[in-house]
Design a protein around this motif. Structure first.
Motif, PDB file in Angstrom:
ATOM      1  N   UNK A  27       7.827   5.373   0.179  1.00  0.00           N
ATOM      2  CA  UNK A  27       8.767   4.308  -0.171  1.00  0.00           C
ATOM      3  C   UNK A  27       9.638   3.935   1.035  1.00  0.00           C
ATOM      4  N   UNK A  28      10.006   4.931   1.821  1.00  0.00           N
ATOM      5  CA  UNK A  28      10.791   4.671   3.023  1.00  0.00           C
ATOM      6  C   UNK A  28       9.996   3.803   4.003  1.00  0.00           C
ATOM      7  N   UNK A  29       8.717   4.114   4.142  1.00  0.00           N
ATOM      8  CA  UNK A  29       7.848   3.326   5.025  1.00  0.00           C
ATOM      9  C   UNK A  29       7.721   1.896   4.511  1.00  0.00           C
ATOM     10  N   UNK A  30       7.617   1.747   3.182  1.00  0.00           N
ATOM     11  CA  UNK A  30       7.512   0.411   2.600  1.00  0.00           C
ATOM     12  C   UNK A  30       8.779  -0.398   2.857  1.00  0.00           C
ATOM     13  N   UNK A  31       9.942   0.233   2.708  1.00  0.00           N
ATOM     14  CA  UNK A  31      11.201  -0.468   2.923  1.00  0.00           C
ATOM     15  C   UNK A  31      11.428  -0.804   4.394  1.00  0.00           C
ATOM     16  N   UNK A  32      10.847  -0.019   5.284  1.00  0.00           N
ATOM     17  CA  UNK A  32      10.951  -0.337   6.707  1.00  0.00           C
ATOM     18  C   UNK A  32      10.214  -1.637   7.024  1.00  0.00           C
ATOM     19  N   UNK A  33       9.158  -1.908   6.262  1.00  0.00           N
ATOM     20  CA  UNK A  33       8.387  -3.131   6.449  1.00  0.00           C
ATOM     21  C   UNK A  33       8.943  -4.288   5.631  1.00  0.00           C
ATOM     22  N   UNK A  67       0.828  -1.198   0.000  1.00  0.00           N
ATOM     23  CA  UNK A  67       0.000   0.000   0.000  1.00  0.00           C
ATOM     24  C   UNK A  67       0.868   1.256   0.000  1.00  0.00           C
ATOM     25  N   UNK A  68       1.910   1.268   0.821  1.00  0.00           N
ATOM     26  CA  UNK A  68       2.817   2.418   0.849  1.00  0.00           C
ATOM     27  C   UNK A  68       3.472   2.618  -0.530  1.00  0.00           C
ATOM     28  N   UNK A  69       3.862   1.508  -1.152  1.00  0.00           N
ATOM     29  CA  UNK A  69       4.492   1.588  -2.476  1.00  0.00           C
ATOM     30  C   UNK A  69       3.505   2.104  -3.518  1.00  0.00           C
ATOM     31  N   UNK A  70       2.266   1.613  -3.463  1.00  0.00           N
ATOM     32  CA  UNK A  70       1.250   2.067  -4.419  1.00  0.00           C
ATOM     33  C   UNK A  70       1.013   3.564  -4.291  1.00  0.00           C
ATOM     34  N   UNK A 129      13.625   0.771  -6.325  1.00  0.00           N
ATOM     35  CA  UNK A 129      13.861   1.442  -7.606  1.00  0.00           C
ATOM     36  C   UNK A 129      13.554   2.941  -7.495  1.00  0.00           C
ATOM     37  N   UNK A 130      12.405   3.265  -6.920  1.00  0.00           N
ATOM     38  CA  UNK A 130      12.014   4.672  -6.847  1.00  0.00           C
ATOM     39  C   UNK A 130      12.868   5.467  -5.864  1.00  0.00           C
ATOM     40  N   UNK A 131      13.368   4.818  -4.827  1.00  0.00           N
ATOM     41  CA  UNK A 131      14.288   5.528  -3.932  1.00  0.00           C
ATOM     42  C   UNK A 131      15.589   5.838  -4.665  1.00  0.00           C
TER      43      UNK A 131
END
Length: 290
Positions: free
Chosen positions: A153-159, A130-133, A168-170
């Protein structure tokens, strides 16, 4: 809407009334007449109600299918009504965001996904997807990785530290800030994990080649990147996605003759590949190169 279903139900209702009330009407008693009238009204009501659902199949199907319908034109208004009535419905917000993305409306998709993220946090629900979307929709809507997208994206990578899209987007965010080493720190490890057949693999190859070819750490040179892509396709032409990117890049840079030349080469290369040709022709039509 055709009148045939309605006429059919009226006929059925009238026949039912005739059979149900014939014997009662012969009695000619007041109470019997009232009973017959009540039966008539009831049967007409059943007939009309049945037509309302069966004679309007789209309405019935939508009510039955709910969020699973694949009709984007009908799904978006339905989901808007749903989230207005139930603003805490996480699934509805997610479906709405995906529907907007499918329809090519990244701006509204970002708003819907943003609400979904808020609802998820209020419900103590965590989802890297969801964070990535949300981050992807924000990026597509603005053309760059915004601060909100980067935070998503940072939140998604934390999970999920291995989430490919978020990584990729980071990397793209770092590249947009002229941080070549930062971008490569995301992209190079990701490239090693992406299958060669994946479109993302070749995109990463192009981006990494462009960054490593730079000197002085300046901003990426679009023309240099396009030239490198053209050189790679000359050596390895069996890449329809690469030709699609090259044609579009030439068009964006205003090099219409180069775009037409690349299109002609792509058509010749994939003359016997129906799927590749469909993609390339769609690109040509969108860019008005025909």
């Amino acid at each position: 809407m055709t009148l045939v279903p309605f006429i059919g139900f009226v006929v059925i209702a009238l026949l039912a009334i005739g059979f149900a009330t014939f014997a009662l009407w012969r009695g000619k008693e007041k109470g019997t007449a009232l009973l017959a009238g009540a039966i008539a009204v009831f049967l007409l009501g059943v007939g009309g109600g049945t037509y309302w659902m069966v004679g309007r199949p789209n309405l019935a199907a939508r009510a039955a299918q709910g969020l699973s319908t694949r009709d984007i034109n009908g799904l978006v208004p339905f989901l808007i009504q749903r989230v207005r009535k139930a603003p805490g419905d996480l699934q509805a917000w997610m479906y709405l965001g995906r529907s907007y993305m499918t329809a090519g409306d990244a701006g509204d998709a970002a708003k819907a996904f943003g609400r979904a993220v808020t609802v998820a946090r209020l419900n103590h629900t965590k989802s890297p997807d969801l964070d990535t979307a949300y981050g992807e929709a924000e990026t597509e809507a603005n053309g760059v990785v915004t601060d909100e997208a980067a935070a998503a994206f940072t939140a998604a990578l934390a999970l999920d530290p291995k989430a490919p899209a978020a990584r990729y987007f980071m990397g793209q965010a770092r590249a947009e800030h002229n941080d070549r080493d930062g971008a490569l720190s995301y992209w190079q490890p990701l490239l090693a994990q992406i299958p060669d057949s994946s479109p993302l693999h070749q995109t990463l190859v192009d981006r990494i080649a462009m960054l490593t070819a730079q000197s002085g750490g300046g901003a990426p040179d679009p023309k240099q990147m396009v030239a490198m892509l053209a050189a790679r396709l000359k050596d390895n032409p069996q890449d329809p996605a690469g030709w699609q990117r090259l044609i579009r890049a030439y068009a964006v840079l205003g090099q219409s003759e180069d775009a037409k030349a690349a299109l002609a080469t792509a058509r010749k290369t994939f003359a016997n590949d129906r799927d590749a040709m469909a993609t390339i022709e769609a690109e040509a039509k969108e860019l008005k190169l025909n």
